[in-house]
Design a protein around this motif. Structure first.
Motif, PDB file in Angstrom:
ATOM      1  N   PHE A   1      13.158  11.745  -8.492  1.00 20.29           N
ATOM      2  CA  PHE A   1      13.478  10.723  -7.488  1.00 20.29           C
ATOM      3  C   PHE A   1      12.870   9.389  -7.866  1.00 20.29           C
ATOM      4  CE2 PHE A   1      13.751  14.738  -5.191  1.00 20.29           C
ATOM      5  CZ  PHE A   1      15.036  14.634  -4.678  1.00 20.29           C
ATOM      6  N   SER A   2      13.656   8.332  -7.730  1.00 19.42           N
ATOM      7  CA  SER A   2      13.196   6.969  -7.999  1.00 19.42           C
ATOM      8  C   SER A   2      12.551   6.888  -9.386  1.00 19.42           C
ATOM      9  CB  SER A   2      12.223   6.504  -6.919  1.00 19.42           C
ATOM     10  OG  SER A   2      12.827   6.555  -5.653  1.00 19.42           O
ATOM     11  N   LEU A   3      13.367   7.036 -10.403  1.00 15.13           N
ATOM     12  CA  LEU A   3      12.875   7.099 -11.782  1.00 15.13           C
ATOM     13  C   LEU A   3      12.547   5.717 -12.342  1.00 15.13           C
ATOM     14  CD1 LEU A   3      15.441   9.683 -13.205  1.00 15.13           C
ATOM     15  CD2 LEU A   3      13.123  10.118 -12.374  1.00 15.13           C
ATOM     16  N   LEU A   4      11.508   5.679 -13.176  1.00 15.15           N
ATOM     17  CA  LEU A   4      11.157   4.492 -13.954  1.00 15.15           C
ATOM     18  C   LEU A   4      11.112   4.903 -15.424  1.00 15.15           C
ATOM     19  CD1 LEU A   4       8.319   2.661 -11.959  1.00 15.15           C
ATOM     20  CD2 LEU A   4      10.694   1.936 -12.290  1.00 15.15           C
ATOM     21  N   TRP A   5      11.712   4.083 -16.282  1.00 10.66           N
ATOM     22  CA  TRP A   5      11.810   4.365 -17.712  1.00 10.66           C
ATOM     23  C   TRP A   5      10.878   3.450 -18.485  1.00 10.66           C
ATOM     24  CZ3 TRP A   5      14.750   8.413 -19.289  1.00 10.66           C
ATOM     25  CH2 TRP A   5      15.623   8.948 -18.333  1.00 10.66           C
ATOM     26  N   TYR A   6      10.217   4.011 -19.515  1.00 13.20           N
ATOM     27  CA  TYR A   6       9.237   3.286 -20.317  1.00 13.20           C
ATOM     28  C   TYR A   6       9.477   3.545 -21.804  1.00 13.20           C
ATOM     29  CZ  TYR A   6       6.471   3.073 -15.987  1.00 13.20           C
ATOM     30  OH  TYR A   6       6.034   2.842 -14.709  1.00 13.20           O
TER      31      TYR A   6
ATOM     32  N   CYS B   1       1.477  13.073  -5.731  1.00 11.80           N
ATOM     33  CA  CYS B   1       2.499  12.141  -6.197  1.00 11.80           C
ATOM     34  C   CYS B   1       3.683  12.953  -6.704  1.00 11.80           C
ATOM     35  CB  CYS B   1       1.944  11.253  -7.308  1.00 11.80           C
ATOM     36  SG  CYS B   1       0.834   9.982  -6.707  1.00 11.80           S
ATOM     37  N   ALA B   2       4.716  12.271  -7.123  1.00 10.95           N
ATOM     38  CA  ALA B   2       5.923  12.942  -7.614  1.00 10.95           C
ATOM     39  C   ALA B   2       5.599  13.740  -8.872  1.00 10.95           C
ATOM     40  CB  ALA B   2       6.994  11.905  -7.911  1.00 10.95           C
TER      41      ALA B   2
ATOM     42  N   LEU C   1       0.844  -1.186   0.000  1.00 15.72           N
ATOM     43  CA  LEU C   1       0.000   0.000   0.000  1.00 15.72           C
ATOM     44  C   LEU C   1       0.878   1.233   0.000  1.00 15.72           C
ATOM     45  CD1 LEU C   1      -2.569  -1.045   2.732  1.00 15.72           C
ATOM     46  CD2 LEU C   1      -2.858  -1.167   0.259  1.00 15.72           C
ATOM     47  N   GLN C   2       0.458   2.284  -0.686  1.00 14.38           N
ATOM     48  CA  GLN C   2       1.200   3.536  -0.699  1.00 14.38           C
ATOM     49  C   GLN C   2       0.351   4.608  -0.038  1.00 14.38           C
ATOM     50  OE1 GLN C   2       2.071   4.220  -4.850  1.00 14.38           O
ATOM     51  NE2 GLN C   2       4.104   3.329  -4.617  1.00 14.38           N
TER      52      GLN C   2
ATOM     53  N   ASP D   1       8.593   8.679  -6.240  1.00 14.14           N
ATOM     54  CA  ASP D   1       8.695   8.941  -4.795  1.00 14.14           C
ATOM     55  C   ASP D   1       7.962  10.234  -4.471  1.00 14.14           C
ATOM     56  OD1 ASP D   1       9.392   8.927  -2.151  1.00 14.14           O
ATOM     57  OD2 ASP D   1      11.499   9.402  -2.477  1.00 14.14           O
ATOM     58  N   PRO D   2       6.845  10.229  -3.752  1.00 12.53           N
ATOM     59  CA  PRO D   2       6.343   9.136  -2.913  1.00 12.53           C
ATOM     60  C   PRO D   2       5.455   8.143  -3.665  1.00 12.53           C
ATOM     61  CG  PRO D   2       5.031  11.077  -2.512  1.00 12.53           C
ATOM     62  CD  PRO D   2       6.087  11.473  -3.499  1.00 12.53           C
ATOM     63  N   CYS D   3       4.887   8.534  -4.791  1.00 13.33           N
ATOM     64  CA  CYS D   3       4.150   7.586  -5.626  1.00 13.33           C
ATOM     65  C   CYS D   3       4.371   8.014  -7.073  1.00 13.33           C
ATOM     66  CB  CYS D   3       2.663   7.539  -5.270  1.00 13.33           C
ATOM     67  SG  CYS D   3       1.775   9.084  -5.546  1.00 13.33           S
TER      68      CYS D   3
END
Length: 181
Positions: A45-50, A19-20, A11-12, A81-83
């Motif tokens: 922060f806390s990157l996701l690549w697509y 959110c970020a 859970l977040q 971060d945080p979501c």
């Protein structure tokens, strides 16, 4: 903040319902074909690549674009971060390597006029930079564009040979030089 309930459920909790923000990126990254590329970068922060604008599975490792083929590839990145927030778009543009058609060699007697040398290639707007290793023939040491007709110089009874190398340049990318004699 993340609360892990079990290995199967996460859970977040989001502070203040925010959110970020979308990461800060360069809007376009340009490379020349076959140039060595670097991993993409973004600020967040806390990157996701697509590779898709929505959906898909993100990677926490920044992609290194391929430069084998000319064209545009689009990547997306989000901060988590945080979501996870909105995705930012990065276009990677790989420009083709320009070419120059084989220039025609000219063999002339001193004191005669050369033919105009008109360079051509495969990419519109290509600039052709040339260098001459023997200015005794009456041609400057370097120039840009076509070589206009000029009167060959008479300095001696010796044969003169000049190697003129032409390099095509387009979109900041240089192609292979070709030499004419």
């Amino acid at each position: 903040m993340t609360l892990i309930i079990s290995n199967l459920l996460m859970l977040q909790f989001v502070a203040n319902g925010q959110c970020a923000p979308a990461p800060t990126v360069m809007s376009a990254v340009n490379y020349c074909q076959d140039e060595t590329a670097s991993p993409l970068t973004a600020t967040g922060f806390s990157l996701l690549w697509y590779t898709t604008e929505t959906g898909g599975i993100g990677s926490d490792t920044a992609p290194t674009p391929s430069t084998l083929s000319a064209g545009t590839t689009t990547y997306y990145v989000s901060a988590t971060d945080p979501c996870e927030g909105p995705r930012s778009r990065i276009d990677v543009i790989v420009n083709p390597t320009p070419t120059v058609s084989d220039p025609v060699n000219q063999e002339l007697c001193m004191g005669t006029s050369t033919a105009t040398v008109i360079f051509s290639g495969t990419i519109n707007g290509t600039t052709f930079n040339w260098t001459n290793d023997n200015t005794d023939i009456g041609l400057a040491v370097s120039g840009t564009g076509d070589i206009p007709s000029f009167m060959t110089s008479i300095f001696s009874n010796l044969n003169q040979v000049a190697n003129i190398a032409v390099t095509p340049v387009a979109n900041g990318c240089a192609g292979l030089a070709k030499t004419m004699i």
